[in-house]
Design a protein around this motif. Structure first.
Motif, PDB file in Angstrom:
ATOM      1  N   ILE A 198       4.738  11.834  -0.680  1.00  0.00           N
ATOM      2  CA  ILE A 198       3.702  12.791  -1.111  1.00  0.00           C
ATOM      3  C   ILE A 198       3.123  13.523   0.093  1.00  0.00           C
ATOM      4  CG2 ILE A 198       1.464  13.020  -2.250  1.00  0.00           C
ATOM      5  CD1 ILE A 198       2.207  10.529  -3.911  1.00  0.00           C
ATOM      6  N   LEU A 199       2.837  12.784   1.154  1.00  0.00           N
ATOM      7  CA  LEU A 199       2.301  13.426   2.365  1.00  0.00           C
ATOM      8  C   LEU A 199       3.296  14.436   2.928  1.00  0.00           C
ATOM      9  CD1 LEU A 199       0.729  10.310   4.123  1.00  0.00           C
ATOM     10  CD2 LEU A 199      -0.498  12.196   3.030  1.00  0.00           C
ATOM     11  N   SER A 200       4.560  14.121   2.876  1.00  0.00           N
ATOM     12  CA  SER A 200       5.585  15.021   3.405  1.00  0.00           C
ATOM     13  C   SER A 200       5.682  16.284   2.570  1.00  0.00           C
ATOM     14  CB  SER A 200       6.937  14.307   3.423  1.00  0.00           C
ATOM     15  OG  SER A 200       7.966  15.174   3.843  1.00  0.00           O
ATOM     16  N   ASP A 201       5.810  16.137   1.239  1.00  0.00           N
ATOM     17  CA  ASP A 201       5.998  17.303   0.378  1.00  0.00           C
ATOM     18  C   ASP A 201       4.753  18.184   0.290  1.00  0.00           C
ATOM     19  OD1 ASP A 201       8.652  17.076  -0.271  1.00  0.00           O
ATOM     20  OD2 ASP A 201       8.316  17.202  -2.428  1.00  0.00           O
ATOM     21  N   THR A 202       3.567  17.580   0.368  1.00  0.00           N
ATOM     22  CA  THR A 202       2.329  18.368   0.264  1.00  0.00           C
ATOM     23  C   THR A 202       1.789  18.770   1.633  1.00  0.00           C
ATOM     24  OG1 THR A 202       0.878  16.414   0.319  1.00  0.00           O
ATOM     25  CG2 THR A 202       1.705  17.131  -1.845  1.00  0.00           C
ATOM     26  N   LEU A 203       2.548  18.455   2.683  1.00  0.00           N
ATOM     27  CA  LEU A 203       2.118  18.744   4.054  1.00  0.00           C
ATOM     28  C   LEU A 203       0.716  18.197   4.313  1.00  0.00           C
ATOM     29  CD1 LEU A 203       3.433  22.413   4.308  1.00  0.00           C
ATOM     30  CD2 LEU A 203       4.589  20.299   4.948  1.00  0.00           C
ATOM     31  N   ALA A 204       0.587  16.905   3.981  1.00  0.00           N
ATOM     32  CA  ALA A 204      -0.691  16.201   4.153  1.00  0.00           C
ATOM     33  C   ALA A 204      -1.811  16.916   3.399  1.00  0.00           C
ATOM     34  CB  ALA A 204      -1.028  16.035   5.625  1.00  0.00           C
ATOM     35  N   PHE A 205      -1.513  17.305   2.152  1.00  0.00           N
ATOM     36  CA  PHE A 205      -2.452  17.927   1.220  1.00  0.00           C
ATOM     37  C   PHE A 205      -2.804  19.371   1.589  1.00  0.00           C
ATOM     38  CE2 PHE A 205      -3.998  13.344   1.557  1.00  0.00           C
ATOM     39  CZ  PHE A 205      -3.101  12.874   0.620  1.00  0.00           C
ATOM     40  N   ARG A 206      -2.104  19.972   2.554  1.00  0.00           N
ATOM     41  CA  ARG A 206      -2.395  21.341   2.958  1.00  0.00           C
ATOM     42  C   ARG A 206      -1.597  22.375   2.163  1.00  0.00           C
ATOM     43  NH1 ARG A 206      -2.888  18.113   7.374  1.00  0.00           N
ATOM     44  NH2 ARG A 206      -4.540  18.580   8.912  1.00  0.00           N
ATOM     45  N   SER A 207      -0.501  21.934   1.547  1.00  0.00           N
ATOM     46  CA  SER A 207       0.356  22.864   0.827  1.00  0.00           C
ATOM     47  C   SER A 207      -0.302  23.323  -0.473  1.00  0.00           C
ATOM     48  CB  SER A 207       1.694  22.192   0.500  1.00  0.00           C
ATOM     49  OG  SER A 207       2.452  22.993  -0.378  1.00  0.00           O
ATOM     50  N   PRO A 265       1.112  34.117   7.546  1.00  0.00           N
ATOM     51  CA  PRO A 265      -0.065  33.239   7.613  1.00  0.00           C
ATOM     52  C   PRO A 265      -0.332  32.584   6.257  1.00  0.00           C
ATOM     53  CG  PRO A 265      -0.519  35.390   8.593  1.00  0.00           C
ATOM     54  CD  PRO A 265       0.774  35.513   7.871  1.00  0.00           C
ATOM     55  N   GLY A 266      -0.683  31.311   6.289  1.00  0.00           N
ATOM     56  CA  GLY A 266      -1.036  30.592   5.063  1.00  0.00           C
ATOM     57  C   GLY A 266       0.138  30.168   4.209  1.00  0.00           C
ATOM     58  N   VAL A 267       1.362  30.522   4.604  1.00  0.00           N
ATOM     59  CA  VAL A 267       2.549  30.147   3.822  1.00  0.00           C
ATOM     60  C   VAL A 267       3.090  28.826   4.359  1.00  0.00           C
ATOM     61  CG1 VAL A 267       4.908  30.759   3.208  1.00  0.00           C
ATOM     62  CG2 VAL A 267       3.135  32.507   3.212  1.00  0.00           C
ATOM     63  N   LEU A 268       3.065  27.807   3.497  1.00  0.00           N
ATOM     64  CA  LEU A 268       3.540  26.485   3.897  1.00  0.00           C
ATOM     65  C   LEU A 268       4.612  25.940   2.955  1.00  0.00           C
ATOM     66  CD1 LEU A 268       0.126  24.759   4.743  1.00  0.00           C
ATOM     67  CD2 LEU A 268       1.712  25.817   6.340  1.00  0.00           C
ATOM     68  N   SER A 269       4.616  26.413   1.730  1.00  0.00           N
ATOM     69  CA  SER A 269       5.479  25.819   0.704  1.00  0.00           C
ATOM     70  C   SER A 269       6.681  26.690   0.393  1.00  0.00           C
ATOM     71  CB  SER A 269       4.680  25.593  -0.583  1.00  0.00           C
ATOM     72  OG  SER A 269       5.535  25.232  -1.647  1.00  0.00           O
ATOM     73  N   ARG A 270       7.851  26.130   0.479  1.00  0.00           N
ATOM     74  CA  ARG A 270       9.065  26.825   0.051  1.00  0.00           C
ATOM     75  C   ARG A 270       9.082  26.972  -1.463  1.00  0.00           C
ATOM     76  NH1 ARG A 270      14.436  24.024   1.755  1.00  0.00           N
ATOM     77  NH2 ARG A 270      13.386  22.311   0.705  1.00  0.00           N
ATOM     78  N   LYS A 271       8.747  25.886  -2.153  1.00  0.00           N
ATOM     79  CA  LYS A 271       8.868  25.867  -3.607  1.00  0.00           C
ATOM     80  C   LYS A 271       7.894  26.821  -4.284  1.00  0.00           C
ATOM     81  CE  LYS A 271       6.963  22.724  -6.162  1.00  0.00           C
ATOM     82  NZ  LYS A 271       6.598  21.448  -6.816  1.00  0.00           N
ATOM     83  N   LYS A 272       6.641  26.828  -3.829  1.00  0.00           N
ATOM     84  CA  LYS A 272       5.608  27.569  -4.557  1.00  0.00           C
ATOM     85  C   LYS A 272       5.327  28.938  -3.965  1.00  0.00           C
ATOM     86  CE  LYS A 272       1.412  26.516  -7.080  1.00  0.00           C
ATOM     87  NZ  LYS A 272       0.444  25.444  -7.421  1.00  0.00           N
ATOM     88  N   GLN A 273       5.547  29.116  -2.669  1.00  0.00           N
ATOM     89  CA  GLN A 273       5.195  30.386  -2.042  1.00  0.00           C
ATOM     90  C   GLN A 273       6.413  31.213  -1.636  1.00  0.00           C
ATOM     91  OE1 GLN A 273       2.642  28.254   0.868  1.00  0.00           O
ATOM     92  NE2 GLN A 273       1.090  29.807   0.401  1.00  0.00           N
TER      93      GLN A 273
END
Length: 556
Positions: A389-398, A534-542
């Motif tokens: 979970i920490l990996s996929d959510t980038l420690a809740f930042r994603s 800027p602010g783009v962290l997620s491949r899946k959602k962004q």
């Protein structure tokens, strides 16, 4: 007899697996095994990245075994297993074994269990129907052991290892006075227990006497003494001369009628079923031998075995698109899918459990399933799930992270006894080490392909820390991306260099029209193969949805 194999169900993530893909496969295999008592095995179809290695080492969990394809191989097929015979086994003994074990084909093996020949019922039938000459037994070099066994006999003079290798076979039914006309030197004589006939046969140079005795009869000591003196083998049998004449050719060794190595079509255990099926349809052979890599016999396989072959059952986690699945997925039977991505193009043979939820991580769904089934999560498994979970959510930042992900991760962290921020920082630091890795290893550590109408594109993501490291990777990977595009025949290739702490991604791109796609998707200026997001962290959602919509708008 046929060996019935119970295959374990494979639980596997996508190609180029990330931490969620690996940890979810392990955790879900454990849950299914506890719920059903059956065998579920986690597997992987790609190299484990450094971040995932750190997680597995931290919680002392071995890496799942690697499989390159689910395409069935010969060792996946139920085959006929049987003990073979040696090349010196008599035709009679071979026939008895076929009859008793209901076999049509019998392997002929040497002392090391290497396959040296095959003998079939047809081979034995043809041998029995042939009009054998009087020298057939000597041509086949028949042993005393085989004759004794075939005729239920007793060796009284000579050795079991003696071999009849020259001369002809005759039946001494005529008067002793004319023996010399048909009993030749070194011949084998089938005779009743008549002293005159036995003496005449020895005097004429016979070297083998097959003596047919009535119950309670014995041969004289004189005959034995003469036989020993003239190096003549004597075998006693309770059968009459008619039966002996009928059976004696069955004492020939199977090597005399078997199909030798050059005539045999055999398969190896690791051969693909699709390959051997083509060979089998071109040959009018019922059974084919299977050998291992050392040419040791394993079993027999037929076309019927292929028809009855059980498909490998598989559970997919963290993906549901064919392009991301392990090779050979079409040959397997998908029984479950647990995922948090968009629904792609996987097709199943029948309705399956398909759990797809808009959460930040597949591991969150699996942790929920532990709760729903009242199965306690042990600290080891909790550590794996929390790490995913920490990996996929980038420690809740994603932006893909939901309150449910965060709540579940904290519960798991408490069970595992870890601090989420500290553990995440250590994970990301381990994953960002690239100095000792090749461009291929860096690029493919988290790379997925997608389809948009007739276009095929790929998006990779690499975690970095600091602008200096980002710039170094950019210089290394931009040229490599051109090679990837050409080698994989992708229309476009994108790579996200994501700085988690700075919450920013530099997106690299290659391929005709890729610059226009990036500018349209993110409303930025792109140049020299990259753009800052800027602010783009997620491949899946962004990233992936924005690129997909841009491609559709531009109608490339």
């Amino acid at each position: 007899m046929s060996e019935q194999m119970t295959k374990p169900t494979i639980v596997i993530g996508h190609k180029n697996p990330d931490t969620d893909s690996i940890c979810s496969a392990i955790a879900y295999a454990r849950l299914k095994a506890r719920l059903t008592g059956e065998d579920y095995q986690p597997k992987r179809c790609g190299r484990i990245n450094q971040e995932t290695e750190y997680v597995l080492d931290t919680f002392q969990v071995p890496s799942p075994d690697y499989i390159d394809t689910l395409e069935p191989r010969v060792h996946d097929v139920n085959m006929r297993t049987t003990e073979g015979v040696t090349a010196e086994t008599s035709l009679r003994r071979a026939w008895d074994k076929m009859r008793d074990d209901n076999l049509r084909t019998l392997p002929v093996l040497n002392e090391e269990s290497h396959l040296v020949g095959l003998v079939t019922q047809g081979d034995l039938a043809r041998s029995s129907m042939e009009d054998h000459s009087a020298t057939a037994l000597s041509s086949a070099r028949v042993s005393a052991r085989n004759i004794v066994d075939t005729l239920a006999g007793e060796l009284v003079v000579g050795s079991m290892d003696d071999v009849f290798e020259e001369g002809s076979v005759c039946i001494a039914a005529a008067n002793e006075g004319i023996f010399s006309q048909f009993v030749t030197q070194n011949s084998m004589v089938i005779v009743g227990n008549r002293s005159g006939a036995l003496l005449s046969a020895i005097e004429c140079g016979a070297k083998w006497l097959i003596v047919c005795l009535c119950q309670g009869e014995e041969i004289s000591k004189l005959i034995r003494a003469l036989a020993e003196e003239n190096h003549c083998v004597i075998i006693l049998t309770p059968y009459d001369t008619f039966k002996v004449a009928h059976l004696i050719n069955l004492s020939m060794p199977v090597r005399h009628v078997m199909r030798g190595e050059k005539e045999i079509v055999s398969f190896r255990q690791n051969d693909f079923v699709t390959d051997i099926r083509q060979v089998m349809t071109k040959r009018r052979i019922r059974y084919f031998p299977v050998v291992d890599n050392e040419q040791r016999f394993v079993g027999l396989i037929s076309q019927r075995n292929l028809l009855d072959m059980q498909r490998q059952q598989v559970i997919l986690v963290d993906h549901n698109e064919k392009t991301q699945a392990v090779d050979g997925i079409d040959a397997a039977e998908i029984v479950e899918i647990i995922d948090h991505h968009r629904i792609g193009g996987i097709q199943t043979l029948q309705p399956v459990l398909f759990r797809n939820m808009p959460l930040g991580c597949t591991a969150t769904i699996i942790a929920m399933m532990y709760k729903e089934n009242n199965v306690e999560v042990d600290p080891n498994t909790a550590g794996l799930l929390c790490s995913a979970i920490l990996s996929d959510t980038l420690a809740f930042r994603s932006p893909t992270c939901t309150p449910v992900d965060k709540m579940i991760a904290q519960e798991l962290a408490n069970i595992a006894g870890i601090d989420t921020e500290e553990h995440a920082r250590n994970m990301f630091a381990a994953g960002c080490r690239t100095d000792d890795k090749t461009e291929e290893e860096i690029f493919y550590q988290d790379f997925k392909t997608f389809n948009a109408d007739e276009l095929k594109f790929g998006i990779g993501q690499v975690s970095v820390i600091g602008k200096e490291n980002t710039e170094k990777l950019k210089k290394r990977l931009l040229p490599y991306m051109t090679m990837v595009k050409e080698r994989t025949h992708l229309d476009m290739v994108f790579l996200m260099l994501t700085d988690i702490m700075e919450e920013c991604t530099e997106l690299l791109y290659q391929g005709e029209g890729s610059r226009d796609v990036v500018q349209d998707a993110f409303n930025v200026t792109a140049a020299d193969g990259s753009a800052i997001l800027p602010g783009v962290l997620s491949r899946k959602k962004q990233t992936m949805p924005s690129i997909l919509m841009a491609i559709q708008r531009l109608s490339l």
